[in-house]
Design a protein around this motif. Sequence first.
Motif, PDB file in Angstrom:
ATOM      1  N   ARG A 185     -50.368  -0.829  27.392  1.00 47.45           N
ATOM      2  CA  ARG A 185     -50.630   0.587  27.104  1.00 47.45           C
ATOM      3  C   ARG A 185     -50.314   0.891  25.618  1.00 47.45           C
ATOM      4  O   ARG A 185     -48.969   0.318  25.330  1.00 47.45           O
ATOM      5  CB  ARG A 185     -50.287   1.739  27.859  1.00 47.45           C
ATOM      6  N   ILE A 186     -51.051   1.176  24.848  1.00 49.31           N
ATOM      7  CA  ILE A 186     -50.983   1.154  23.341  1.00 49.31           C
ATOM      8  C   ILE A 186     -49.900   2.573  23.116  1.00 49.31           C
ATOM      9  O   ILE A 186     -50.248   3.698  23.459  1.00 49.31           O
ATOM     10  CB  ILE A 186     -52.027   1.421  22.512  1.00 49.31           C
ATOM     11  N   ALA A 187     -48.716   2.079  22.682  1.00 51.26           N
ATOM     12  CA  ALA A 187     -47.651   3.106  22.266  1.00 51.26           C
ATOM     13  C   ALA A 187     -48.061   3.904  21.083  1.00 51.26           C
ATOM     14  O   ALA A 187     -47.638   5.186  20.908  1.00 51.26           O
ATOM     15  CB  ALA A 187     -46.514   2.551  22.291  1.00 51.26           C
ATOM     16  N   ARG A 188     -48.261   3.106  19.982  1.00 50.83           N
ATOM     17  CA  ARG A 188     -48.484   3.727  18.794  1.00 50.83           C
ATOM     18  C   ARG A 188     -49.050   2.631  17.868  1.00 50.83           C
ATOM     19  O   ARG A 188     -49.318   1.222  18.053  1.00 50.83           O
ATOM     20  CB  ARG A 188     -46.976   4.114  18.198  1.00 50.83           C
ATOM     21  N   VAL A 189     -50.106   3.092  16.859  1.00 44.44           N
ATOM     22  CA  VAL A 189     -50.571   2.109  15.887  1.00 44.44           C
ATOM     23  C   VAL A 189     -50.055   2.290  14.651  1.00 44.44           C
ATOM     24  O   VAL A 189     -49.982   3.792  14.164  1.00 44.44           O
ATOM     25  CB  VAL A 189     -52.105   2.481  15.981  1.00 44.44           C
ATOM     26  N   GLN A 190     -49.585   1.548  13.914  1.00 40.05           N
ATOM     27  CA  GLN A 190     -48.916   1.785  12.611  1.00 40.05           C
ATOM     28  C   GLN A 190     -50.054   1.009  11.417  1.00 40.05           C
ATOM     29  O   GLN A 190     -49.909  -0.226  11.326  1.00 40.05           O
ATOM     30  CB  GLN A 190     -47.418   1.149  12.221  1.00 40.05           C
ATOM     31  N   ALA A 191     -51.057   1.695  11.024  1.00 35.14           N
ATOM     32  CA  ALA A 191     -51.992   1.119  10.373  1.00 35.14           C
ATOM     33  C   ALA A 191     -51.885   0.978   8.920  1.00 35.14           C
ATOM     34  O   ALA A 191     -52.751   0.645   8.156  1.00 35.14           O
ATOM     35  CB  ALA A 191     -53.245   2.155  10.667  1.00 35.14           C
ATOM     36  N   GLY A 192     -50.536   0.994   8.450  1.00 36.43           N
ATOM     37  CA  GLY A 192     -50.353   0.874   7.154  1.00 36.43           C
ATOM     38  C   GLY A 192     -50.755  -0.533   6.441  1.00 36.43           C
ATOM     39  O   GLY A 192     -51.459  -0.534   5.434  1.00 36.43           O
ATOM     40  N   ARG A 193     -50.797  -1.792   7.211  1.00 27.78           N
ATOM     41  CA  ARG A 193     -50.915  -2.913   6.503  1.00 27.78           C
ATOM     42  C   ARG A 193     -52.715  -2.738   6.614  1.00 27.78           C
ATOM     43  O   ARG A 193     -53.315  -3.484   5.540  1.00 27.78           O
ATOM     44  CB  ARG A 193     -50.767  -4.309   7.345  1.00 27.78           C
ATOM     45  N   VAL A 194     -53.268  -2.384   7.564  1.00 29.45           N
ATOM     46  CA  VAL A 194     -54.700  -2.409   7.565  1.00 29.45           C
ATOM     47  C   VAL A 194     -55.416  -1.547   6.397  1.00 29.45           C
ATOM     48  O   VAL A 194     -56.073  -2.111   5.526  1.00 29.45           O
ATOM     49  CB  VAL A 194     -55.243  -1.904   8.897  1.00 29.45           C
ATOM     50  N   ARG A 195     -54.734  -0.558   6.161  1.00 30.62           N
ATOM     51  CA  ARG A 195     -54.972   0.417   5.053  1.00 30.62           C
ATOM     52  C   ARG A 195     -54.696  -0.252   3.663  1.00 30.62           C
ATOM     53  O   ARG A 195     -55.830   0.011   2.836  1.00 30.62           O
ATOM     54  CB  ARG A 195     -54.306   1.824   5.285  1.00 30.62           C
ATOM     55  N   ALA A 196     -53.676  -1.009   3.629  1.00 37.24           N
ATOM     56  CA  ALA A 196     -53.604  -1.514   2.447  1.00 37.24           C
ATOM     57  C   ALA A 196     -54.546  -2.644   1.896  1.00 37.24           C
ATOM     58  O   ALA A 196     -54.912  -2.782   0.932  1.00 37.24           O
ATOM     59  CB  ALA A 196     -52.048  -2.108   2.257  1.00 37.24           C
ATOM     60  N   GLU A 197     -54.698  -3.364   2.931  1.00 37.40           N
ATOM     61  CA  GLU A 197     -55.815  -4.446   2.982  1.00 37.40           C
ATOM     62  C   GLU A 197     -57.239  -3.929   2.314  1.00 37.40           C
ATOM     63  O   GLU A 197     -57.794  -4.376   1.612  1.00 37.40           O
ATOM     64  CB  GLU A 197     -56.046  -5.385   4.248  1.00 37.40           C
ATOM     65  N   LEU A 198     -57.629  -2.736   3.102  1.00 38.19           N
ATOM     66  CA  LEU A 198     -58.959  -1.924   2.820  1.00 38.19           C
ATOM     67  C   LEU A 198     -58.771  -1.549   1.444  1.00 38.19           C
ATOM     68  O   LEU A 198     -59.668  -1.595   0.647  1.00 38.19           O
ATOM     69  CB  LEU A 198     -59.194  -0.602   3.676  1.00 38.19           C
TER      70      LEU A 198
END
Length: 405
Positions: A111-124
């Motif tokens: 089960r997903i506890a949290r998403v830290q989307a910093g890297r994805v956002r930085a790549e975008l």
Amino acid sequence: MLVVQKYGGTSVADAERIRHVAGRVMRRVHAGDQVVVVVSAMGNRTDELIDLALSITPDPDPRELDMLLATGEQMSIALLAMALRALGQEAVGLTGQQAGIYTRADHGSGRIARVQAGRVRAELDCGRVPIVAGFQGATDEGDIVTLGRGGSDLTAVALAVALGADRCENCKDVEGVYTADPRLVPTARKLTDLTYEEMLELATQGSQVMHNRAVELASVYELPILVTSSLVDAPGTLIHGESELEERNRVRAIAHDTDVAKITIRRVPDRPGIAATIFEPLAAAGISVDTIVQNASEDNLTDLTFTISRKDLRRAESEMTGICRDVGAPGFVAAGELGKVSIVGVGIQTAPGYAARMFRALFNAGINIELISTSEIRLTCIIDAARVPDAVRALHEAFELERGD
Ligand code: ADP
Ligand code: ASP
Ligand code: MG
């Protein structure tokens, strides 16, 4: 707009399809959208990897099995990123962990506890298309955990929520959600839209077109999902919070599932606490129970029937001997070859006649109903697994679903 697109296994089954997906993603980027892509393993790769593990040992270690299964999605991200780069579009493949998807250590059903989307956002922000491996995350210790079969849908929705995306697009080998599985019913019709509730019921009752936990998550955050084709440009099916007024009183779609087993405990002494005594050990063994029916008691003895997934039958049977002893029942019977058909639509239960029409249609097709369960927007009949395709077709006709709105 910012969109998370998910491509399922069939859509990335071979090199040609991967190049096709790359072309679609690139056109979308050129049209001015920010695109994050989530991919599944190619074709039946996950099944093949499971078979491979089972050829080593009948009982693979759950941590190592997750380690193995995650390689399926890792292949897809690398290949799709290469395909995009070959078209001149910068892209970067990211594993679940690199994309910041954190889970607890519940291997095989994370089960997903949290998403830290910093890297994805930085790549975008650098103009690269992030290509994220679906179906996987990692614990804080860095161990890989998979999210359960079909879990790439969940990855896509979780990422879309974390990024504040405008919507999630679920790109498939079908053009949207149909009134029934088009593989069973050639006259099935593509729906323009569905409510979260309707889609959740369909998914939970076996319609494989979307993962139920993905729909649940989208509904909590009111994230619109477009189920659409990965092959052709055609309008898809929008899953969202609203429903058209005139749609409220009708059956929208039929779901089916051929993975049902049933256990009946005979002559259980009817006293407070028996249900807890029966279901607690099953829950502790991780077996989820679906429909439960308890008959009216006669001489203070009752029969209690419940359904489970067929894959859990052997384990459930091994719990049952102790359970029967604890509740003072003489024994149980099990049946493994069952299935279920469901009609789903917002508000069908507030309008009379749907149940009678469903039972009549099944009777006319010579299909025996073993158990019945309902929710506010669903009616489900448990029947012989072999009769499921006939039942779906009979219901599709009885509720005139091939007709337009
Ligand atoms: P993906 O590879 O994208 O994860 P799936 O194979 O999991 O896709 O789901 C797509 C399949 O779901 C279709 O090929 C179709 O046969 C099946 N399906 C079942 N019910 C429906 C429905 N109501 N509408 C569309 N497809 C359905
Ligand atoms: N590859 C995984 C599976 O087959 C996850 C997915 O396709 O969504 O279950
Ligand atoms: Mg799927």
